[in-house]
Scaffold this motif. Structure first.
Motif, PDB file in Angstrom:
ATOM      1  N   THR A 285     -22.256 -43.218  11.636  1.00  0.00           N
ATOM      2  CA  THR A 285     -21.382 -42.394  11.436  1.00  0.00           C
ATOM      3  C   THR A 285     -21.680 -40.870  11.269  1.00  0.00           C
ATOM      4  OG1 THR A 285     -20.251 -43.990  10.184  1.00  0.00           O
ATOM      5  CG2 THR A 285     -19.353 -42.071   9.820  1.00  0.00           C
ATOM      6  N   ARG A 286     -22.799 -40.755  10.472  1.00  0.00           N
ATOM      7  CA  ARG A 286     -23.242 -39.296  10.715  1.00  0.00           C
ATOM      8  C   ARG A 286     -23.705 -38.867  11.818  1.00  0.00           C
ATOM      9  NH1 ARG A 286     -26.001 -41.650   6.050  1.00  0.00           N
ATOM     10  NH2 ARG A 286     -28.113 -41.966   7.265  1.00  0.00           N
ATOM     11  N   GLU A 287     -24.457 -39.614  12.635  1.00  0.00           N
ATOM     12  CA  GLU A 287     -24.880 -39.280  13.906  1.00  0.00           C
ATOM     13  C   GLU A 287     -23.757 -38.759  14.959  1.00  0.00           C
ATOM     14  OE1 GLU A 287     -27.012 -37.426  16.713  1.00  0.00           O
ATOM     15  OE2 GLU A 287     -28.147 -38.344  15.103  1.00  0.00           O
ATOM     16  N   ILE A 288     -22.696 -39.702  14.857  1.00  0.00           N
ATOM     17  CA  ILE A 288     -21.455 -39.422  15.521  1.00  0.00           C
ATOM     18  C   ILE A 288     -20.823 -37.950  15.078  1.00  0.00           C
ATOM     19  CG2 ILE A 288     -19.084 -39.973  16.172  1.00  0.00           C
ATOM     20  CD1 ILE A 288     -20.351 -43.119  16.185  1.00  0.00           C
ATOM     21  N   SER A 289     -20.629 -37.779  13.682  1.00  0.00           N
ATOM     22  CA  SER A 289     -19.935 -36.658  13.289  1.00  0.00           C
ATOM     23  C   SER A 289     -21.144 -35.540  13.583  1.00  0.00           C
ATOM     24  CB  SER A 289     -20.193 -36.694  11.680  1.00  0.00           C
ATOM     25  OG  SER A 289     -18.939 -37.789  11.335  1.00  0.00           O
ATOM     26  N   GLN A 290     -22.058 -35.534  13.960  1.00  0.00           N
ATOM     27  CA  GLN A 290     -23.128 -34.291  14.165  1.00  0.00           C
ATOM     28  C   GLN A 290     -22.945 -34.111  15.679  1.00  0.00           C
ATOM     29  OE1 GLN A 290     -24.927 -32.238  12.133  1.00  0.00           O
ATOM     30  NE2 GLN A 290     -24.778 -31.210  14.189  1.00  0.00           N
ATOM     31  N   MET A 291     -22.690 -35.114  16.579  1.00  0.00           N
ATOM     32  CA  MET A 291     -22.644 -35.082  17.987  1.00  0.00           C
ATOM     33  C   MET A 291     -21.266 -34.443  18.309  1.00  0.00           C
ATOM     34  SD  MET A 291     -24.001 -38.743  19.517  1.00  0.00           S
ATOM     35  CE  MET A 291     -24.057 -38.439  21.046  1.00  0.00           C
ATOM     36  N   GLN A 292     -20.388 -34.700  17.325  1.00  0.00           N
ATOM     37  CA  GLN A 292     -18.858 -34.004  17.597  1.00  0.00           C
ATOM     38  C   GLN A 292     -19.153 -32.787  17.436  1.00  0.00           C
ATOM     39  OE1 GLN A 292     -16.874 -36.911  15.312  1.00  0.00           O
ATOM     40  NE2 GLN A 292     -15.148 -36.474  16.667  1.00  0.00           N
ATOM     41  N   ALA A 293     -19.742 -32.385  16.125  1.00  0.00           N
ATOM     42  CA  ALA A 293     -19.853 -30.673  15.729  1.00  0.00           C
ATOM     43  C   ALA A 293     -20.709 -30.158  16.981  1.00  0.00           C
ATOM     44  CB  ALA A 293     -20.785 -30.836  14.449  1.00  0.00           C
ATOM     45  N   ASP A 294     -21.734 -30.814  17.605  1.00  0.00           N
ATOM     46  CA  ASP A 294     -22.313 -30.077  18.360  1.00  0.00           C
ATOM     47  C   ASP A 294     -21.675 -30.093  19.835  1.00  0.00           C
ATOM     48  OD1 ASP A 294     -24.520 -29.896  16.804  1.00  0.00           O
ATOM     49  OD2 ASP A 294     -25.569 -31.707  17.425  1.00  0.00           O
ATOM     50  N   GLY A 295     -20.341 -30.617  19.859  1.00  0.00           N
ATOM     51  CA  GLY A 295     -19.777 -30.614  21.201  1.00  0.00           C
ATOM     52  C   GLY A 295     -20.271 -31.696  22.115  1.00  0.00           C
ATOM     53  N   LEU A 296     -20.909 -32.448  21.645  1.00  0.00           N
ATOM     54  CA  LEU A 296     -21.440 -33.453  22.694  1.00  0.00           C
ATOM     55  C   LEU A 296     -20.748 -34.585  23.149  1.00  0.00           C
ATOM     56  CD1 LEU A 296     -24.163 -34.098  24.433  1.00  0.00           C
ATOM     57  CD2 LEU A 296     -25.155 -35.227  22.246  1.00  0.00           C
ATOM     58  N   VAL A 297     -19.804 -35.070  21.955  1.00  0.00           N
ATOM     59  CA  VAL A 297     -18.818 -36.290  22.339  1.00  0.00           C
ATOM     60  C   VAL A 297     -17.397 -35.705  21.558  1.00  0.00           C
ATOM     61  CG1 VAL A 297     -20.631 -38.139  22.123  1.00  0.00           C
ATOM     62  CG2 VAL A 297     -19.317 -37.298  20.122  1.00  0.00           C
TER      63      VAL A 297
END
Length: 226
Positions: A194-206
């Motif tokens: 969950t943390r990784e997906i949130s960070q990927m969203q913040a980075d504009g990756l997903v």
């Protein structure tokens, strides 16, 4: 289901609707509908049929000697399962199959398939060719799973997982399971995922979202890939 409804099943590729119905009649092939969450194949249980997912999705679950389950590869429309336990009927197979959506499943008796050749002629030859091609695709999925789990970081696993799903579903906005199930597929902690997906969203990756029917989806932004 009629032969016309089953024409899109990879096992019946290059067969006419009437030929599909003839094949089902001579082999005793049946079709059943199941609800989400049902186990349609149990580990260590005798099985005489090859299963084919007509529509819906399922997952292979492997059971270890301590009774712990791990998620193998996912099964989508057209995928085959139960082949090992049907062919090697005297061996104990430590895998089961659980549906992750409502699904329609076709059951093909393996022994009937072996003896149906003289009655079915060219139909039997085409089905056997398609069967071997489906076996090969199953091996590809297993290799993809090994490649996925060999990634060094959770982010690398997520990226590869989405790329693999893009190829299989032929769309950039791919269907994905919920976080609990996704963590099992990636063999990681749910909180870490969950943390990784949130960070990927913040980075504009997903991008992440949910369809009206409740299905989850993700889209990978390839422009942001390292």
């Amino acid at each position: 289901m009629t032969g016309e409804e089953l024409r899109g099943v990879p096992l019946f590729k290059d067969l006419l609707p009437a030929e599909i119905e003839q094949f089902m009649k001579f082999t005793g092939t049946t079709v059943r509908h199941y609800p989400r969450g049902e186990r349609i194949l149990e580990a260590f249980t005798p099985n005489a049929n090859i299963g084919v997912v007509i529509n819906g999705e399922a997952q292979i679950l492997a059971l270890d000697r301590l009774g712990n389950e791990t998620v193998g590869h996912s099964l989508e429309s057209g995928a085959m399962f139960g082949t090992t336990s049907a062919i090697l009927s005297e061996d104990s197979i430590a895998t089961s199959v659980r549906l992750t959506t409502d699904a329609t499943v076709m059951w093909l008796p393996y022994r009937a398939l072996l003896v149906a050749g003289p009655k079915l002629g060219r139909i039997h030859g085409i089905v056997m060719k398609n069967l071997l091609e489906t076996f090969s695709r199953k091996n590809v999925l297993m290799m993809q799973k090994i490649e996925l789990l060999s990634q060094k970081t959770l982010r690398e696993r997520m990226i590869l997982y989405l790329l693999q799903r893009e190829r299989r579903q032929n769309t950039e906005q791919v269907r994905v399971p919920g976080r609990v199930q996704l963590a099992k597929e990636l063999e990681c902690n749910r909180s870490a995922l969950t943390r990784e997906i949130s960070q990927m969203q913040a980075d504009g990756l997903v991008e992440c979202g949910e369809h009206e029917c409740g299905e989850h989806w993700m889209r990978l932004n390839k422009k942001k890939l390292p």
